[in-house]
Design an enzyme around this catalytic site. Structure first.
Site, mmCIF file in Angstrom:
data_model
loop_
_atom_site.group_PDB
_atom_site.id
_atom_site.type_symbol
_atom_site.label_atom_id
_atom_site.label_comp_id
_atom_site.label_asym_id
_atom_site.label_seq_id
_atom_site.Cartn_x
_atom_site.Cartn_y
_atom_site.Cartn_z
ATOM 1 N N ARG A 18 19.177 36.996 27.433
ATOM 2 C CA ARG A 18 18.011 38.079 27.219
ATOM 3 C C ARG A 18 18.594 39.385 27.250
ATOM 4 N NH1 ARG A 18 13.652 36.793 31.465
ATOM 5 N NH2 ARG A 18 15.647 36.572 32.577
ATOM 6 N N ASN A 36 12.830 33.677 28.207
ATOM 7 C CA ASN A 36 13.073 32.359 28.573
ATOM 8 C C ASN A 36 11.921 31.181 28.690
ATOM 9 O OD1 ASN A 36 15.777 33.065 29.046
ATOM 10 N ND2 ASN A 36 15.372 33.156 31.300
#
Length: 95
Positions: A18, A36
């Site tokens: 990320r 996520n």
């Protein structure tokens, strides 16, 4: 403007995916987020001009390719809900 929604599977959680994606996004005029998912995948939603979004996603894949085993890509119309792609900080990390 277009919207791409991409789901990545593989070793994509707990490895900085990320934050790397958000870092890469700063080099492109894209708006959206990376997140996520509970099933172990990572989701990217990116909006902008087609060439910017495509180059952004190619760069993410190039940087993270050894961790990605599969990706599903959906292309659609941009909604503008994440801000203007040319504005700074319109791509973020969701938790």
């Amino acid at each position: 403007m277009v919207r791409y929604t991409v789901h990545y599977s593989g070793n994509v959680q707990g490895v900085g995916f990320r934050y790397t994606t958000a870092n890469v996004a700063r080099r492109y005029r894209v708006a959206g987020y990376v997140q996520n998912l509970p099933d172990g995948r990572v989701k990217i939603v990116a909006e902008g001009e087609p060439d910017q979004v495509e180059h952004f996603l190619e760069a993410v894949h190039r940087v993270m390719c050894r961790l990605i085993h599969d990706q599903q890509i959906e292309k659609g119309e941009a909604t503008g809900e994440y801000g203007r792609p040319e504005d700074p900080d319109t791509f973020g990390v969701r938790y």
